[in-house]
Design an enzyme around this catalytic site. Structure first.
Site, PDB file in Angstrom:
ATOM      1  N   TYR A  63       0.864  -1.182   0.000  1.00 49.28           N
ATOM      2  CA  TYR A  63       0.000   0.000   0.000  1.00 49.28           C
ATOM      3  C   TYR A  63       0.900   1.231   0.000  1.00 49.28           C
ATOM      4  O   TYR A  63       1.525   1.566   1.007  1.00 49.28           O
ATOM      5  CB  TYR A  63      -0.898   0.038   1.237  1.00 49.28           C
ATOM      6  CG  TYR A  63      -1.913  -1.066   1.335  1.00 49.28           C
ATOM      7  CD1 TYR A  63      -2.269  -1.843   0.227  1.00 49.28           C
ATOM      8  CD2 TYR A  63      -2.545  -1.332   2.539  1.00 49.28           C
ATOM      9  CE1 TYR A  63      -3.204  -2.848   0.333  1.00 49.28           C
ATOM     10  CE2 TYR A  63      -3.498  -2.336   2.657  1.00 49.28           C
ATOM     11  CZ  TYR A  63      -3.815  -3.098   1.557  1.00 49.28           C
ATOM     12  OH  TYR A  63      -4.753  -4.098   1.656  1.00 49.28           O
ATOM     13  N   PRO A 214     -15.713  -4.493   2.362  1.00 49.05           N
ATOM     14  CA  PRO A 214     -16.974  -4.766   3.056  1.00 49.05           C
ATOM     15  C   PRO A 214     -18.082  -3.788   2.696  1.00 49.05           C
ATOM     16  O   PRO A 214     -19.260  -4.074   2.929  1.00 49.05           O
ATOM     17  CB  PRO A 214     -16.596  -4.626   4.533  1.00 49.05           C
ATOM     18  CG  PRO A 214     -15.432  -3.683   4.535  1.00 49.05           C
ATOM     19  CD  PRO A 214     -14.663  -4.025   3.286  1.00 49.05           C
ATOM     20  N   PHE A 218     -14.104  -0.004  -4.493  1.00 54.03           N
ATOM     21  CA  PHE A 218     -14.033   1.148  -5.388  1.00 54.03           C
ATOM     22  C   PHE A 218     -15.380   1.467  -6.041  1.00 54.03           C
ATOM     23  O   PHE A 218     -15.563   2.524  -6.635  1.00 54.03           O
ATOM     24  CB  PHE A 218     -12.967   0.914  -6.466  1.00 54.03           C
ATOM     25  CG  PHE A 218     -11.588   0.696  -5.885  1.00 54.03           C
ATOM     26  CD1 PHE A 218     -10.941   1.707  -5.211  1.00 54.03           C
ATOM     27  CD2 PHE A 218     -10.952  -0.529  -6.002  1.00 54.03           C
ATOM     28  CE1 PHE A 218      -9.679   1.516  -4.670  1.00 54.03           C
ATOM     29  CE2 PHE A 218      -9.689  -0.738  -5.470  1.00 54.03           C
ATOM     30  CZ  PHE A 218      -9.048   0.280  -4.797  1.00 54.03           C
ATOM     31  N   PRO A 220     -18.860   1.605  -4.384  1.00 47.32           N
ATOM     32  CA  PRO A 220     -19.614   1.464  -3.129  1.00 47.32           C
ATOM     33  C   PRO A 220     -20.984   0.844  -3.332  1.00 47.32           C
ATOM     34  O   PRO A 220     -21.632   1.011  -4.369  1.00 47.32           O
ATOM     35  CB  PRO A 220     -19.718   2.907  -2.628  1.00 47.32           C
ATOM     36  CG  PRO A 220     -18.560   3.621  -3.252  1.00 47.32           C
ATOM     37  CD  PRO A 220     -18.377   2.982  -4.594  1.00 47.32           C
TER      38      PRO A 220
END
Length: 293
Positions: A63, A214, A218, A220
């Site tokens: 990341y 969850p 990317f 929603p």
């Protein structure tokens, strides 16, 4: 009504952690690449998470790369004794931010040492091997070679516990013959439920399931049913989606990510959100509607 208790725990191996954790991915720049837009705000989110009782942080040295681990070290080191930091190896980034497999023994060993250095640790609490046969989802294939390398690093004391990510049930079974698997991290949410049977099987064996994306990732989650339920409960749709996950199975650990202290507090507030059995059945219909399209 079924009550959700943020202090409820599940174990990562022998380490009990609260079921509401924090995922650090969004602390990196756009596309999970480069530095954060606001360095101080990123540090504030991490400190607020721990101050609010979070004891499980999910991260990875790819990341950024390196960005989120370095932020975690700057914000939180020396770490509280009860904080469990879970990281991932098995991928790397190129100079344009693309996600590429990194399964060679030297790549896996380098990834473990990079995580140790950037987090400021002598041993990593949990390392998930991220399988990259298909970057978009699980794909069959033997994981024996890379997992054996990780197990050897575990035997050397550099890694305490091992998990798997982006894997199939067959790969988990194969992995459990090589070393103890304490968690599985796959994509799962209210609308994306292909792991339903797997979650139940892992629960029976005491293995944690940690859904990534969850809230849809990317793209929603968008559902009129979800929005209607949220309005009735006086909550946001995303809070309801997180609460549904906590109700789904006792072995689910949540790691919703955010770069905002305000949004972090919203996520943690699902501890107080109650869902009736009728509401849960209503929300379960979201996946059925999604598959019907």
């Amino acid at each position: 009504m079924t009550s959700i208790d943020q202090s409820g725990t599940f174990t990562l191996g022998d380490r009990p952690v609260k079921r509401l954790g924090y995922g650090a991915m969004q602390l990196a720049g756009p596309g999970v690449f480069g530095p954060p837009r606001d360095h101080d705000a990123a540090l504030a989110v991490l400190r607020e998470a721990v101050a609010s009782g979070v004891d499980h942080i999910d991260t990875s040295d790819f990341y950024g790369p390196h960005v989120t681990n370095q932020l975690i070290r700057e914000a939180l080191h020396p770490y509280a004794d009860d904080l469990v930091i879970v990281t991932k190896i098995g991928a790397r980034r190129d100079d344009k931010g693309a996600w590429l497999p990194a399964f060679a023994p030297e790549e896996l060993a380098k990834a473990v040492h990079d995580n140790l250095r950037n987090l400021g640790l002598d041993a990593l609490d949990v390392v998930n091997l991220r399988i990259m046969f298909d970057t978009h989802g699980p794909a069959e294939g033997s994981i024996e070679a890379p997992l054996t390398v990780l197990a050897e690093l575990q035997q050397k004391g550099l890694v305490r516990r091992v998990g798997l990510s982006n894997v199939t049930a067959a790969q988990i079974a194969e992995g459990r013959k090589i070393t103890e698997i304490v968690c599985v991290q796959n994509q799962y949410n209210l609308a994306h439920r292909s792991d339903d049977a797997l979650i139940d099987a892992l629960a029976r064996d005491g293995i944690a399931y940690v859904p990534f994306f969850p809230l849809g990732g990317f793209s929603p989650l968008q559902s009129s049913t979800l929005s209607d339920v949220a309005t009735r409960l006086g909550a946001t749709p995303m809070q309801v989606a997180l609460a549904w996950l906590l109700h789904r199975a006792p072995n689910i650990l949540l790691i919703p990510g955010t770069s905002s202290v305000g949004h972090l507090r919203e996520n943690l507030a699902v501890a107080d959100l109650k869902l009736s059995d009728d509401v849960i059945r209503e929300l379960d219909s979201v996946a059925k509607l999604d598959h019907a399209r």
